[in-house]
Design an enzyme around this catalytic site. Sequence first.
Site, PDB file in Angstrom:
ATOM      1  N   LYS A  15       0.840  -1.213   0.000  1.00 15.47           N
ATOM      2  CA  LYS A  15       0.000   0.000   0.000  1.00 15.47           C
ATOM      3  C   LYS A  15       0.872   1.259   0.000  1.00 15.47           C
ATOM      4  O   LYS A  15       0.644   2.175  -0.787  1.00 15.47           O
ATOM      5  CB  LYS A  15      -0.925   0.040   1.239  1.00 15.47           C
ATOM      6  CG  LYS A  15      -1.882  -1.136   1.332  1.00 15.47           C
ATOM      7  CD  LYS A  15      -2.870  -0.976   2.495  1.00 15.47           C
ATOM      8  CE  LYS A  15      -2.221  -0.956   3.870  1.00 15.47           C
ATOM      9  NZ  LYS A  15      -1.625  -2.248   4.275  1.00 15.47           N
ATOM     10  N   ARG A  88      -9.623   0.855   8.640  1.00 13.97           N
ATOM     11  CA  ARG A  88      -9.232  -0.502   9.002  1.00 13.97           C
ATOM     12  C   ARG A  88     -10.345  -1.220   9.762  1.00 13.97           C
ATOM     13  O   ARG A  88     -10.174  -2.390  10.098  1.00 13.97           O
ATOM     14  CB  ARG A  88      -7.996  -0.460   9.897  1.00 13.97           C
ATOM     15  CG  ARG A  88      -6.658  -0.670   9.166  1.00 13.97           C
ATOM     16  CD  ARG A  88      -5.575  -0.528  10.205  1.00 13.97           C
ATOM     17  NE  ARG A  88      -4.331  -1.166   9.925  1.00 13.97           N
ATOM     18  CZ  ARG A  88      -3.262  -0.570   9.393  1.00 13.97           C
ATOM     19  NH1 ARG A  88      -3.320   0.668   8.984  1.00 13.97           N
ATOM     20  NH2 ARG A  88      -2.134  -1.225   9.258  1.00 13.97           N
ATOM     21  N   ARG A 127      11.928  -5.898   4.556  1.00 18.11           N
ATOM     22  CA  ARG A 127      11.894  -4.450   4.807  1.00 18.11           C
ATOM     23  C   ARG A 127      12.728  -4.110   6.046  1.00 18.11           C
ATOM     24  O   ARG A 127      13.492  -3.153   6.039  1.00 18.11           O
ATOM     25  CB  ARG A 127      10.432  -4.015   5.013  1.00 18.11           C
ATOM     26  CG  ARG A 127      10.237  -2.572   5.361  1.00 18.11           C
ATOM     27  CD  ARG A 127       8.811  -2.141   5.117  1.00 18.11           C
ATOM     28  NE  ARG A 127       7.907  -2.516   6.194  1.00 18.11           N
ATOM     29  CZ  ARG A 127       6.573  -2.391   6.134  1.00 18.11           C
ATOM     30  NH1 ARG A 127       5.996  -1.924   5.042  1.00 18.11           N
ATOM     31  NH2 ARG A 127       5.827  -2.733   7.151  1.00 18.11           N
ATOM     32  N   ARG A 139      11.147  -0.317  11.880  1.00 15.42           N
ATOM     33  CA  ARG A 139       9.855  -0.133  12.550  1.00 15.42           C
ATOM     34  C   ARG A 139       9.727  -1.079  13.741  1.00 15.42           C
ATOM     35  O   ARG A 139      10.020  -2.263  13.620  1.00 15.42           O
ATOM     36  CB  ARG A 139       8.713  -0.397  11.557  1.00 15.42           C
ATOM     37  CG  ARG A 139       8.445   0.767  10.640  1.00 15.42           C
ATOM     38  CD  ARG A 139       7.388   0.436   9.612  1.00 15.42           C
ATOM     39  NE  ARG A 139       6.147  -0.095  10.181  1.00 15.42           N
ATOM     40  CZ  ARG A 139       4.983  -0.082   9.550  1.00 15.42           C
ATOM     41  NH1 ARG A 139       4.888   0.446   8.346  1.00 15.42           N
ATOM     42  NH2 ARG A 139       3.911  -0.596  10.112  1.00 15.42           N
ATOM     43  N   ARG A 150      -0.660  -8.294  13.665  1.00 14.57           N
ATOM     44  CA  ARG A 150      -1.135  -7.388  12.606  1.00 14.57           C
ATOM     45  C   ARG A 150      -1.943  -8.150  11.556  1.00 14.57           C
ATOM     46  O   ARG A 150      -2.955  -7.657  11.045  1.00 14.57           O
ATOM     47  CB  ARG A 150       0.048  -6.662  11.951  1.00 14.57           C
ATOM     48  CG  ARG A 150       0.580  -5.540  12.851  1.00 14.57           C
ATOM     49  CD  ARG A 150       2.025  -5.208  12.550  1.00 14.57           C
ATOM     50  NE  ARG A 150       2.210  -4.529  11.286  1.00 14.57           N
ATOM     51  CZ  ARG A 150       3.386  -4.470  10.651  1.00 14.57           C
ATOM     52  NH1 ARG A 150       4.447  -5.069  11.141  1.00 14.57           N
ATOM     53  NH2 ARG A 150       3.480  -3.808   9.513  1.00 14.57           N
TER      54      ARG A 150
HETATM   55  P1  AMP Z   1       0.704   0.893   9.013  1.00 13.88           P
HETATM   56  O1  AMP Z   1       1.854   1.830   8.834  1.00 13.88           O
HETATM   57  O2  AMP Z   1      -0.481   1.244   8.172  1.00 13.88           O
HETATM   58  O3  AMP Z   1       1.124  -0.544   8.866  1.00 13.88           O
HETATM   59  O4  AMP Z   1       0.207   1.057  10.519  1.00 13.88           O
HETATM   60  C1  AMP Z   1       1.062   0.760  11.601  1.00 13.88           C
HETATM   61  C2  AMP Z   1       0.252   0.594  12.878  1.00 13.88           C
HETATM   62  O5  AMP Z   1      -0.439   1.813  13.185  1.00 13.88           O
HETATM   63  C3  AMP Z   1      -0.858  -0.452  12.834  1.00 13.88           C
HETATM   64  O6  AMP Z   1      -0.371  -1.765  13.101  1.00 13.88           O
HETATM   65  C4  AMP Z   1      -1.783   0.051  13.938  1.00 13.88           C
HETATM   66  O7  AMP Z   1      -1.268  -0.209  15.217  1.00 13.88           O
HETATM   67  C5  AMP Z   1      -1.724   1.558  13.717  1.00 13.88           C
HETATM   68  N1  AMP Z   1      -2.731   2.022  12.732  1.00 13.88           N
HETATM   69  C6  AMP Z   1      -2.486   2.599  11.528  1.00 13.88           C
HETATM   70  N2  AMP Z   1      -3.630   2.926  10.899  1.00 13.88           N
HETATM   71  C7  AMP Z   1      -4.631   2.513  11.716  1.00 13.88           C
HETATM   72  C8  AMP Z   1      -6.046   2.536  11.620  1.00 13.88           C
HETATM   73  N3  AMP Z   1      -6.669   3.035  10.528  1.00 13.88           N
HETATM   74  N4  AMP Z   1      -6.762   2.051  12.664  1.00 13.88           N
HETATM   75  C9  AMP Z   1      -6.167   1.544  13.754  1.00 13.88           C
HETATM   76  N5  AMP Z   1      -4.832   1.466  13.908  1.00 13.88           N
HETATM   77  C10 AMP Z   1      -4.061   1.950  12.898  1.00 13.88           C
END
Ligand code: AMP
Length: 192
Positions: A15, A88, A127, A139, A150
């Site tokens: 994404k 999400r 990554r 990360r 996740r």
């Molecule tokens: P990402 O960078 O999109 O993989 O997001 C990293 C982490 O941020 C996720 O594993 C969640 O803990 C939190 N997070 C990001 N976007 C959301 C969302 N829309 N709703 C809830 N938690 C989120």
Amino acid sequence: MSVNIILLGPPGAGKGTQAARLVEARGMVQLSTGDMLREAQASGTEMGKIVADVMAKGQLVTDEIVIGLIREKLAQGGSGFIFDGFPRTLAQADALAALMEETGQSIHAAVELQVNDEILVDRIVGRAEQARAAGQPVRADDNAESLKTRLMAYYKQTSPLIGYYHAKGLLRGVDGLADIDAVAGQIAAILD
Ligand code: AMP
């Protein structure tokens, strides 16, 4: 007015990579709640402190927090948004629909990047290794334990959105296993 799209897919589906392409190629605006939350953590805000532990474990932060972040961004105006990692949950999807309506905008498509789990693990471990080799920060949630959580969060809480957007006539599937350019081409075809 330029179109707004949602990128749907599990962690590691690509994404962020595709969003970056769309920003570069079309001047679209990436709205990544993950990036916003990491920024909040890095700058040591109260919210950043609250979400740090939840994120490190790979769980979802509350709907209230992420909807608030998106509401703030949309209030600044503009269009041509790529929603990356948001919504999400179904509650977030409903909130986004309401926010779009309030701002007189709409979602053109929810693009599902279709992949399989083995690829995700490889990509995420890759990554982390790449970041380490380049001396960049890894990360906190790019480890095997968080990844399991996740993925579980994705299947339990986020994958129902596939049905949700299908019902709205907005779902478009792309082959997330294809190479980056091919995926970008498939997304371009949806946008044009
Ligand atoms: P990402 O960078 O999109 O993989 O997001 C990293 C982490 O941020 C996720 O594993 C969640 O803990 C939190 N997070 C990001 N976007 C959301 C969302 N829309 N709703 C809830 N938690 C989120």
